[in-house]
Motif scaffolding. Structure first.
Motif, PDB file in Angstrom:
ATOM      1  N   GLU A  37       0.785  -1.240   0.000  1.00 13.26           N
ATOM      2  CA  GLU A  37       0.000   0.000   0.000  1.00 13.26           C
ATOM      3  C   GLU A  37       0.818   1.292   0.000  1.00 13.26           C
ATOM      4  O   GLU A  37       0.256   2.347  -0.255  1.00 13.26           O
ATOM      5  CB  GLU A  37      -0.937   0.030   1.223  1.00 13.26           C
ATOM      6  CG  GLU A  37      -1.824  -1.168   1.379  1.00 13.26           C
ATOM      7  CD  GLU A  37      -2.935  -1.296   0.348  1.00 13.26           C
ATOM      8  OE1 GLU A  37      -2.953  -0.536  -0.645  1.00 13.26           O
ATOM      9  OE2 GLU A  37      -3.773  -2.182   0.522  1.00 13.26           O
ATOM     10  N   GLY A  38       2.110   1.232   0.304  1.00 13.19           N
ATOM     11  CA  GLY A  38       2.810   2.494   0.487  1.00 13.19           C
ATOM     12  C   GLY A  38       4.239   2.538  -0.001  1.00 13.19           C
ATOM     13  O   GLY A  38       5.114   3.003   0.723  1.00 13.19           O
ATOM     14  N   VAL A  41       4.603   7.963  -2.395  1.00 16.36           N
ATOM     15  CA  VAL A  41       3.486   8.910  -2.357  1.00 16.36           C
ATOM     16  C   VAL A  41       3.435   9.611  -3.704  1.00 16.36           C
ATOM     17  O   VAL A  41       4.465  10.043  -4.228  1.00 16.36           O
ATOM     18  CB  VAL A  41       3.664   9.933  -1.216  1.00 16.36           C
ATOM     19  CG1 VAL A  41       2.558  10.970  -1.238  1.00 16.36           C
ATOM     20  CG2 VAL A  41       3.705   9.227   0.128  1.00 16.36           C
ATOM     21  N   THR A  45      -0.004  14.971  -3.998  1.00 16.17           N
ATOM     22  CA  THR A  45      -1.134  14.423  -3.234  1.00 16.17           C
ATOM     23  C   THR A  45      -0.577  13.811  -1.953  1.00 16.17           C
ATOM     24  O   THR A  45       0.618  13.759  -1.754  1.00 16.17           O
ATOM     25  CB  THR A  45      -1.879  13.310  -4.018  1.00 16.17           C
ATOM     26  OG1 THR A  45      -1.029  12.161  -4.096  1.00 16.17           O
ATOM     27  CG2 THR A  45      -2.262  13.762  -5.405  1.00 16.17           C
ATOM     28  N   ASN A  46      -1.459  13.341  -1.130  1.00 10.60           N
ATOM     29  CA  ASN A  46      -1.033  12.656   0.085  1.00 10.60           C
ATOM     30  C   ASN A  46      -1.396  11.169  -0.011  1.00 10.60           C
ATOM     31  O   ASN A  46      -1.548  10.506   0.990  1.00 10.60           O
ATOM     32  CB  ASN A  46      -1.697  13.304   1.314  1.00 10.60           C
ATOM     33  CG  ASN A  46      -0.979  12.942   2.593  1.00 10.60           C
ATOM     34  OD1 ASN A  46       0.173  12.503   2.573  1.00 10.60           O
ATOM     35  ND2 ASN A  46      -1.659  13.102   3.712  1.00 10.60           N
ATOM     36  N   ARG A  47      -1.565  10.673  -1.246  1.00  9.76           N
ATOM     37  CA  ARG A  47      -2.000   9.295  -1.474  1.00  9.76           C
ATOM     38  C   ARG A  47      -0.799   8.385  -1.651  1.00  9.76           C
ATOM     39  O   ARG A  47       0.050   8.618  -2.498  1.00  9.76           O
ATOM     40  CB  ARG A  47      -2.883   9.195  -2.722  1.00  9.76           C
ATOM     41  CG  ARG A  47      -4.155   9.998  -2.685  1.00  9.76           C
ATOM     42  CD  ARG A  47      -5.125   9.561  -1.649  1.00  9.76           C
ATOM     43  NE  ARG A  47      -5.489   8.162  -1.827  1.00  9.76           N
ATOM     44  CZ  ARG A  47      -6.297   7.511  -1.033  1.00  9.76           C
ATOM     45  NH1 ARG A  47      -6.838   8.115  -0.016  1.00  9.76           N
ATOM     46  NH2 ARG A  47      -6.566   6.246  -1.244  1.00  9.76           N
ATOM     47  N   ARG A  48      -0.763   7.329  -0.838  1.00 10.86           N
ATOM     48  CA  ARG A  48       0.286   6.323  -0.961  1.00 10.86           C
ATOM     49  C   ARG A  48      -0.141   5.285  -1.997  1.00 10.86           C
ATOM     50  O   ARG A  48      -1.313   4.956  -2.098  1.00 10.86           O
ATOM     51  CB  ARG A  48       0.516   5.630   0.379  1.00 10.86           C
ATOM     52  CG  ARG A  48       0.986   6.534   1.465  1.00 10.86           C
ATOM     53  CD  ARG A  48       1.220   5.838   2.788  1.00 10.86           C
ATOM     54  NE  ARG A  48       0.287   4.735   3.029  1.00 10.86           N
ATOM     55  CZ  ARG A  48       0.600   3.622   3.686  1.00 10.86           C
ATOM     56  NH1 ARG A  48       1.793   3.446   4.181  1.00 10.86           N
ATOM     57  NH2 ARG A  48      -0.287   2.672   3.874  1.00 10.86           N
ATOM     58  N   VAL A  49       0.831   4.791  -2.734  1.00  9.00           N
ATOM     59  CA  VAL A  49       0.570   3.771  -3.746  1.00  9.00           C
ATOM     60  C   VAL A  49       1.607   2.674  -3.578  1.00  9.00           C
ATOM     61  O   VAL A  49       2.775   2.940  -3.307  1.00  9.00           O
ATOM     62  CB  VAL A  49       0.658   4.365  -5.169  1.00  9.00           C
ATOM     63  CG1 VAL A  49       0.481   3.289  -6.219  1.00  9.00           C
ATOM     64  CG2 VAL A  49      -0.375   5.449  -5.359  1.00  9.00           C
ATOM     65  N   SER A  53      -1.943  -1.485  -6.000  1.00  6.73           N
ATOM     66  CA  SER A  53      -2.455  -0.658  -7.096  1.00  6.73           C
ATOM     67  C   SER A  53      -1.691  -0.906  -8.389  1.00  6.73           C
ATOM     68  O   SER A  53      -2.281  -0.956  -9.467  1.00  6.73           O
ATOM     69  CB  SER A  53      -2.367   0.819  -6.733  1.00  6.73           C
ATOM     70  OG  SER A  53      -3.200   1.094  -5.640  1.00  6.73           O
ATOM     71  N   PHE A 112      -7.085   2.205  -5.754  1.00  4.27           N
ATOM     72  CA  PHE A 112      -6.403   3.436  -5.353  1.00  4.27           C
ATOM     73  C   PHE A 112      -6.982   4.001  -4.056  1.00  4.27           C
ATOM     74  O   PHE A 112      -6.258   4.579  -3.249  1.00  4.27           O
ATOM     75  CB  PHE A 112      -6.515   4.463  -6.488  1.00  4.27           C
ATOM     76  CG  PHE A 112      -5.770   5.738  -6.235  1.00  4.27           C
ATOM     77  CD1 PHE A 112      -4.389   5.764  -6.280  1.00  4.27           C
ATOM     78  CD2 PHE A 112      -6.451   6.905  -5.957  1.00  4.27           C
ATOM     79  CE1 PHE A 112      -3.697   6.944  -6.050  1.00  4.27           C
ATOM     80  CE2 PHE A 112      -5.767   8.081  -5.731  1.00  4.27           C
ATOM     81  CZ  PHE A 112      -4.393   8.102  -5.777  1.00  4.27           C
ATOM     82  N   PHE A 113      -8.280   3.813  -3.837  1.00  3.41           N
ATOM     83  CA  PHE A 113      -8.938   4.394  -2.668  1.00  3.41           C
ATOM     84  C   PHE A 113      -9.201   3.402  -1.539  1.00  3.41           C
ATOM     85  O   PHE A 113      -9.206   3.784  -0.380  1.00  3.41           O
ATOM     86  CB  PHE A 113     -10.266   5.056  -3.076  1.00  3.41           C
ATOM     87  CG  PHE A 113     -10.061   6.266  -3.935  1.00  3.41           C
ATOM     88  CD1 PHE A 113      -9.608   7.455  -3.382  1.00  3.41           C
ATOM     89  CD2 PHE A 113     -10.279   6.216  -5.293  1.00  3.41           C
ATOM     90  CE1 PHE A 113      -9.399   8.570  -4.172  1.00  3.41           C
ATOM     91  CE2 PHE A 113     -10.078   7.327  -6.089  1.00  3.41           C
ATOM     92  CZ  PHE A 113      -9.629   8.511  -5.534  1.00  3.41           C
ATOM     93  N   LYS A 115      -7.959   0.640   0.667  1.00  3.26           N
ATOM     94  CA  LYS A 115      -6.699   0.034   1.107  1.00  3.26           C
ATOM     95  C   LYS A 115      -6.996  -1.095   2.088  1.00  3.26           C
ATOM     96  O   LYS A 115      -6.931  -0.925   3.305  1.00  3.26           O
ATOM     97  CB  LYS A 115      -5.806   1.092   1.768  1.00  3.26           C
ATOM     98  CG  LYS A 115      -5.550   2.319   0.920  1.00  3.26           C
ATOM     99  CD  LYS A 115      -4.602   1.996  -0.184  1.00  3.26           C
ATOM    100  CE  LYS A 115      -4.198   3.260  -0.918  1.00  3.26           C
ATOM    101  NZ  LYS A 115      -3.461   2.982  -2.117  1.00  3.26           N
TER     102      LYS A 115
END
Length: 140
Positions: A37-38, A41, A45-49, A53, A112-113, A115
């Motif tokens: 999950e991380g 980043v 954005t503040n979204r970890r990928v 994903s 993506f959203f 987790k």
């Protein structure tokens, strides 16, 4: 030079994250969650990928590979002796992520959203903090 079974077990036990104790299990699960999950980043954005994903972009196969990795987290939770209702909840998170993630395009946005592995890590941490407080890691 061959290594005896008891020597191997002692070496493996002494390596960080390779034991069967709650602290080692916590380290392994946190590492797997970070991988899935991380990894990074997304800039701006503040979204970890993570792999969930990215590998999920490969139709069908990618979703089942990441589902197997998520199922491993549930298996580790079982090794901790977590209650069945929590294991069912965690399995449902992985199942929803797998089924909806397998839908082309929509599933990639969903991954993506949603987790699932982060949600499962949160469940495991709550259990460990309550039943094995010595495993708490203070981040500074």
């Amino acid at each position: 030079m061959p290594v005896a079974q008891d020597q191997f077990e002692r070496i493996a036990r002494d390596l960080p994250g390779f034991g069967n104790d709650p602290h080692a299990i916590r380290q392994r699960v946190e590492a797997m969650e970070a991988l899935l999950e991380g990894l990074f980043v997304i800039p701006g954005t503040n979204r970890r990928v993570g792999l969930d994903s990215l590998v999920g972009l490969i139709p069908v196969i990618g979703d089942f590979v990441t589902a197997a990795m998520g199922a491993w987290i549930v298996w580790e939770a079982k090794n901790l002796g977590m209650p069945k209702w929590q294991l069912v909840r965690m399995s449902a998170n992985v199942g929803v992520d797998t089924v909806l993630g397998a839908i082309p395009f929509v599933g990639d946005a969903f991954d993506f959203f949603f987790k699932s592995n982060t949600k499962n890590l949160r469940i495991i941490r709550k259990h460990l903090d309550r039943h094995h407080p010595e495993t708490i890691i203070i981040e500074g």
